[in-house]
Design an enzyme around this catalytic site. Structure first.
Site, PDB file in Angstrom:
ATOM      1  N   GLU A 109     -32.291  -7.795 -14.718  1.00  0.00           N
ATOM      2  CA  GLU A 109     -31.892  -7.372 -16.062  1.00  0.00           C
ATOM      3  C   GLU A 109     -30.929  -6.194 -16.038  1.00  0.00           C
ATOM      4  O   GLU A 109     -29.991  -6.139 -16.811  1.00  0.00           O
ATOM      5  CB  GLU A 109     -33.117  -6.957 -16.894  1.00  0.00           C
ATOM      6  CG  GLU A 109     -34.368  -7.782 -16.669  1.00  0.00           C
ATOM      7  CD  GLU A 109     -34.387  -9.109 -17.382  1.00  0.00           C
ATOM      8  OE1 GLU A 109     -33.608  -9.296 -18.327  1.00  0.00           O
ATOM      9  OE2 GLU A 109     -35.191  -9.973 -16.981  1.00  0.00           O
ATOM     10  N   GLY A 122     -32.000 -18.939  -9.153  1.00  0.00           N
ATOM     11  CA  GLY A 122     -30.754 -18.370  -8.653  1.00  0.00           C
ATOM     12  C   GLY A 122     -30.918 -16.902  -8.344  1.00  0.00           C
ATOM     13  O   GLY A 122     -29.971 -16.202  -7.998  1.00  0.00           O
TER      14      GLY A 122
END
Lengths: 335, 262, 704
Positions: C671, C458
């Site tokens: 992140e 994704g």
């Protein structure tokens, strides 16, 4: 999920007869709770009697009751069609809100009114067959009592069970003075006042309600109410949607100007059944609808609570939720 | 043609909202909750040609017959408490023997090679298995196949109309309404059903006034959020899902929000 | 980059069509013939040994083919690279819910039912599961303490200081696709359909564990239903499916149930973080200590590095970063989105907000005042650092000037409204990766096939590689086909730790350069303007040509400190009566190098933000210390944010051209989007209510 026989039933009569004679048979309606529990191995029927093919006229209609504004809800009508039926939206908007506060659109399309009343607790110790639970296995002990009981009862619990009843719809029904209509295998009908339908756990937490063996809910009847324009269902939860209540409040105010003729209040998420806040109702009767009076009534009600180690917050939260719900009811739900 | 009589449910507000649409759009919106023609226009503006390759792809992908899916018949030894059941899946009649325990989700995935619907939790807590049964969105993980007798089931594989993507599908691509894509089939089935619910005037928990007669609703962002809350997306595509649905439901282009600075 | 047309543009996701039509194939979506179904069963104690397993009743269930436990499982290599043990190699139990067996049956229904009928007896020993009680026994971790100057001495004399404990609970990844594997043996070779963030890592750990050669294991993982770290290192399910398939000589389907996900595939550890922060009266930071106490597996250490942000965010002469760890009978923690930085930044950036409040300074000004010229932890120059721009642009766009410095004063009806800011960082790296490019000419059309064992969970890998290759070869997007997610393809880095985009795209870009050079050489011609590979295929009339590039991380990058940075702005509305919090508006301003595709990049950033909002407000896994089990064992109990939890999400990218970490200037964004988010929300809640909540998640009970 254990193997089970799947049976269509075609009439209320045959449904109640089969469930009476087949000792470990259960009804299947929307299936949203029983299949969940069967997958968890909590429910272990050896036969499911699928009642969803019963005739519409018998059990699926939403019709105007004998008194204007009263409504009869078919037990097999689903939550969505009930919440959105004009008879409900216009005369009992509190029920509309409460139903729509629960679960998700998909689940409400499946779940039936009767099934909603037959929901079992979401106590995690009840759901996990490797944990002790007197409701699931009488005599095995209560895992939650000394455990993580943040979500559990603060009213009416017993040493055997501190579970709460999870439904939102039922909290509104408690305020709406509903009556549950049931049929048995002999073709007899019985009516149970809604507030007497569910039980407190006492010594027998395995019993959620006062249905007798072999009985099937056929309808829920709502009398007309005088607070349709002053009601609100408030649900406080850990996320904004699709979560069970920490505390919920169904409130209806019958007003004469700014005077409270009668207040109807019930709490969800605090007891083994929808908790009618009778003390608060009593205190509000005949009083002016003011913040101070709401506050006093909420205090009086919640001060009777008996919280557990991790759910003390529900006492204060309950107070605030009652006041907020009454405020919202005064404003006809305008946010 | 008298438009007023054609669309008696249309409010003044809605007329204003749709004022740049053609009468045909209006009719279509009243019938279906969205306008295909107008939507394609929006896409061609936004896609700057990039999407053309996708649409080409769509034709190739969907030109293959919508898998008259094979039925993996079970032997009686494999089935306890077998129930023979007939129902429609994406328009095709299916007749098969199922274990009474088998859910609609597992039946479609394991027996019909329709693996679009996903098992995210198997307990009604995520929405990844959402299908449309008799026009309503439901959770196929909490539906027994045996109880589907005579019903009509639509899975994600049946949402497109032949080679045309459903506007919700196209809008999901345009607005990047997914990342990993695992919840997407459920989100799309849910969104398609939501359009009909709004058209039907169904209210939600965040609707300000519920004690009003039913009429078609133009949904705010918050209404869409609440109505889509039964479909969990762990990647966090929610704002894009809301944008896609809002665009289709309103027929108006919805802006993407990102900027460069510095 | 001037020739580039497609990288940097918002191309629609290439795999979008597959995903909206239900045709994208995840681990269990393959129509494998003659497949049997496996279902795991798990220990109901947290420590001890199995004394007896009785499978009699389970084996009587019609359709059951086998019950596999440590009594009959083949010998595996427990140090083969899988995480979390639980490989059915012996009777010892190390945590509640450890896999202890598998039932294999003709159907899923039969296997699940029979798994309930296996009777297991244990000898129970005392389990270490109560973090609060065991805290005092924490021991130093393998992460060495980092000390600079003398924190204690400075702290005790500082004008302004805070000393607080910030706690974050155990969290679970819960990708929407539960971990699942289909195993198919053909002779010596096994194909494992299994979502894998690190394709080659899954291959080698499966092979090592099964004691077979890597070339005999094929991992197929073209689409991954989310991972967030939990599908980086692989877990027992990968190999147990292969074991079961071997034992019954049939393909086997093994999927974890959502309930089983709580103790099968790692978790984010609970962290107690003590922060001491001292500043002089002008707001110059003097000392920063960030001391984390956490837990790991009973015999294996994993510790997410909560102190990482504290190493690099601010100029501070005296610093201490330390970790203490308690081995416990809980499954080993693992990498979870923004490992260490997301949780660590909650503590650090809350503390910064607290100290700024004490100093009566705007928290943005306080941060600007302590901006370091070089990396304070190692003295290296920054490859680039645009934190100041993030803060300034963010403040402008968000309307920070409308914030009241005084908490609890902005009200609207029953709501208290507050603004919060917090920053974050994540390192930028490139890892070795290979790629093959194949060019095929048909008439006057050239098509490219790009092959790489990359992963797309994704993250947009298909899309950015298509853009990169189209630019690098001179082709339109429609003529580029990217094939990834298969260990038969050239090896590549994992999609972990925000290295995916940099590693994959640089390899593909270099492969494009290489194939162009090779075609040029082949043509033997000189050109004034360098032609594209596509033009050369046409002009030279070549039918097919291919090359392979083994790209390395750039030399010299180590001399610099390379990081992404962000500033997060939250507007929260806290209901005064109910304590329910809504994040009405959230803005993330991110400086993360080259943004290959702002559309998919924005989705990644928003996704990280929403994870951070979940961390701040809703997510918590709770253990009952009497048994060591999770009592929040379903998605009804573990609250991932729902759609209604999320308000307006805005994204700003700061332009950055930094080719030190890698040639394309990519820093990675998977992140950094979560880092600083929870603190921004908590700081906004303080601004709204005057309540400082240091123990996540901030549920309604904490605000009434």
């Amino acid at each position: 999920m254990r193997p089970f026989k799947y049976t269509h039933v075609n009439t209320v009569q045959s449904a109640t007869q089969l469930v009476s004679t087949h000792s470990n048979a259960k009804f299947l309606a929307g299936g949203t709770n029983i299949l969940d529990l069967m997958k968890e191995d909590v429910e272990r029927p050896d036969e499911l009697l699928d009642i969803t093919f019963l005739k519409v006229a018998d059990i699926k209609m939403i019709t105007e009751g004998p008194n204007k504004g009263g409504v009869s809800l078919g037990a097999l009508s689903n939550n969505t069609e009930t919440a959105n039926h004009e008879l409900i939206r216009l005369n009992h908007p509190l029920l509309t809100q409460a139903i729509l506060a629960g679960a998700s659109a998909q689940i409400r399309n499946m779940a039936t009114n009767g099934g909603n009343l037959m929901q079992r607790t979401r106590c995690p110790y009840f759901y996990d067959v490797d944990m002790p639970c007197n409701k699931r296995v009488p005599g095995s002990g209560c895992g939650a009592m000394e455990g993580i009981n943040r979500m559990h009862a603060i009213f009416g619990w017993s040493s055997k069970c501190i579970a709460v009843y999870p439904s939102d719809m039922a909290v509104a029904l408690a305020v709406l003075d509903a009556t549950v209509q049931v049929a048995n295998s002999k073709g007899q009908q019985r009516r149970i006042a809604f507030t007497d339908f569910h039980r407190l756990p006492g010594e027998n937490p395995e019993k959620d309600n006062n249905l007798l063996p072999g009985e099937l809910i056929t309808a829920i009847e709502l009398p007309p109410n005088k607070f349709a324009s002053h009601s609100y269902y408030l649900k406080v939860r850990d996320r904004a949607s699709y979560a069970f209540a920490l505390v919920s409040v169904a409130a209806g105010l019958e007003l004469n100007g700014n005077n409270i003729v009668q207040a109807k209040i019930a709490l969800g998420g605090v007891a083994h059944k929808p908790w009618r806040a009778l003390r608060a109702e009593e205190l509000l009767k005949g009083k002016e609808a003011t913040e101070a009076n709401f506050q006093a009534a909420a205090e009086a009600e919640m001060n009777q609570a008996k919280p557990l180690e991790y759910n003390r917050f529900k006492v204060e939260l309950g107070k605030r939720a009652i006041v907020r719900a009454l405020d919202m009811a005064m404003n006809n739900g305008s946010k | 043609m008298n438009q007023e009589n054609e669309n008696p449910d249309l409010t003044e507000d809605e007329k204003k909202l749709f004022k740049d649409l053609m009468p045909e759009d209006l009719k279509e919106i009243m019938d279906t909750g969205f306008s295909r023609r107008h939507f394609l226009k929006l896409i061609s503006i936004a896609g700057t040609g990039v999407l053309a390759s996708h649409l080409l792809g769509a034709e190739q992908l969907l030109a293959r017959p919508l898998a008259q899916p094979s039925l993996n018949e079970l032997t009686t030894a494999q089935v306890e408490n077998g129930v023979r059941v007939s129902f429609k899946v994406n328009g095709f009649n299916k007749n098969l023997l199922v274990d009474s325990r088998m859910t609609l989700l597992d039946t479609v995935r394991e027996r019909m090679e329709l693996t679009g619907a996903k098992k995210g939790c198997d307990h009604g807590q995520c929405g990844a298995c959402t299908m449309i049964v008799d026009g309503k969105r439901i959770l196929s993980c909490l539906t027994l196949a045996a109880s589907c007798e005579g019903k009509s089931v639509t899975t994600i594989e049946g949402i497109a109309n032949g080679t045309d993507l459903h506007p919700i599908q196209a809008a999901f691509i345009k607005h990047d309404s997914f990342q990993c894509g695992y919840c997407t089939p459920g989100q799309i089935c849910s969104a398609v059903a939501l359009l009909a619910e709004a058209k039907n005037g169904e209210v939600s928990y965040v609707t300000d006034q519920v004690n009003v007669p039913k009429k078609p609703l133009q949904l705010s962002e918050n209404e869409i959020r609440e109505r889509m809350s039964g479909n969990i997306c762990r990647c966090g595509a929610y704002p894009n899902i809301v944008a896609a649905i809002r665009e289709v439901q309103s027929g108006k282009s919805v802006e993407q929000k990102w900027n460069f600075a510095g | 980059m001037e020739a580039n047309k497609l990288t940097g543009t918002p191309v629609d996701r290439i795999d979008g069509l597959l995903k909206v039509t239900g045709k994208a194939t995840y681990a269990t979506d393959y129509p494998v013939k003659n497949m049997a179904y496996a279902y795991l069963f798990k220990s109901t104690i947290a420590a001890g040994t199995i004394t007896k397993i009785d499978s009699t009743e389970a084996l009587k269930v019609p359709g059951v083919l086998s019950v596999i436990t440590h009594l009959n499982a083949p010998k595996l290599n427990e140090k083969g690279g899988l995480r979390g043990g639980a490989l059915l190699q012996g009777p010892d139990i190390e945590f509640y819910g450890q896999h202890i067996g598998i039932v294999v049956a003709e159907t899923f229904e039969q296997a699940r039912h029979a798994s309930r009928l296996v009777k297991v007896e244990y000898h129970k020993s005392e389990a270490k599961v109560d973090f609060e009680k065991l805290k005092k026994d924490a021991v130093p971790s393998k992460n060495e303490d980092l000390k600079r100057g003398d924190v204690d001495a400075v702290f005790n004399q500082a004008d302004f200081a805070i000393d607080e404990l910030y706690a974050t609970p155990i969290e679970h990844h819960h990708p929407m696709e539960p971990h699942a594997t289909i195993a198919v043996w053909e002779g010596e070779k096994v194909t494992l359909y299994n979502g894998s963030q690190i394709i080659n890592g899954a291959q080698s750990s499966a092979a090592n564990t099964l004691n077979i050669k890597s070339e005999n294991v094929r991992i197929v993982s073209p689409h991954i239903g989310g991972g967030f770290g939990s599908k980086g290192g692989q877990w027992a399910n990968l190999v147990l499916a292969a074991v079961a398939a071997k034992m019954i000589s049939r393909p086997v389907h093994l999927a974890l149930s959502r309930q089983q996900m709580f103790n099968s595939v790692g978790l984010r550890q609970h962290n107690d973080q003590r922060i001491r922060l001292a500043a002089d009266k002008d707001g110059k930071l003097l000392a920063l200590a960030h001391q984390t106490t956490t837990h790991c597996a009973i015999n294996d250490e994993f510790v997410e590095p909560c102190g990482d942000c504290s190493k690099v965010m601010y100029e501070v002469p005296n610093s201490l970063i330390s970790y203490r760890v308690i081995p416990m009978n809980i499954i080993i923690p693992t990498y979870t989105r923004g490992p260490g930085k997301s949780t660590g930044s909650f503590a650090l950036e809350s503390a910064i907000d607290e100290l700024a409040f004490k100093l009566k300074m705007d928290p943005i000004d306080f941060r600007l005042k302590n901006e370091p010229a070089k990396d304070p932890s190692n003295g290296k120059p920054w490859s680039s650092r645009k934190l100041v721009e993030c803060l300034k642009e963010g403040a402008k766009a968000f309307g920070w000037d409308k914030r009241s410095a005084q908490p609890g004063v902005t009200q609207l009806g029953d709501y208290l409204i507050g603004y919060g800011v917090a920053c974050g960082t994540y390192p930028a790296r490139q890892r070795d990766s290979s790629a093959i490019i194949k060019l095929i000419r048909t008439g006057n059309k050239v098509k490219a096939i790009v092959e790489q064992a990359a992963a797309d969970l994704g993250t947009g890998t298909y899309t950015i590689l298509t853009q990169t290759a189209a630019d690098g070869l001179g082709l339109p997007i429609s003529q580029v086909q990217v094939t990834i997610g298969d260990s038969d393809l050239p090896p590549a880095a994992g999609s972990v730790g925000s290295v995916g985009a940099a590693s994959y795209a640089n390899a593909v870009n270099e492969a494009c350069e290489k194939i162009t050079n090779e075609l040029l050489a082949k043509s033997g011609k000189q050109f004034f303007v360098r032609p594209t590979a596509a033009q050369l295929m046409l002009s030279e009339g070549i039918d097919a040509f291919q090359t392979r590039m083994d790209a390395k991380s750039p030399e010299g990058a180590d001399a610099y400190s390379a990081h992404s940075f962000n500033a997060n702005f939250a507007e929260v509305w806290v209901n005064r009566s109910t304590g329910m919090t809504t994040v009405k508006r959230f803005l993330a301003v991110t400086a993360a190098g080259k943004i290959l595709n702002p559309k998919t990049a924005r989705s990644q950033i928003i996704g990280g933000n929403i994870w951070g909002i979940g961390m701040a407000l809703t997510e918590e896994s709770i253990i009952d210390p009497r048994w060591g089990n999770f009592i929040t064992r379903s998605l009804a109990d573990y609250h991932v944010p729902a759609n209604l939890d999320i308000g307006d999400m805005e994204t700003i990218f700061i332009r950055e051209n930094d080719i030190i970490p890698n040639k394309m200037g990519i820093k990675g964004i998977g992140e950094v989007g979560i880092v600083g988010v929870a603190a921004a929300v908590a700081n906004a809640i303080f601004n709204a209510t005057g309540k400082r909540i240091r123990h996540l998640p901030i549920t309604p009970d904490k605000l009434i």
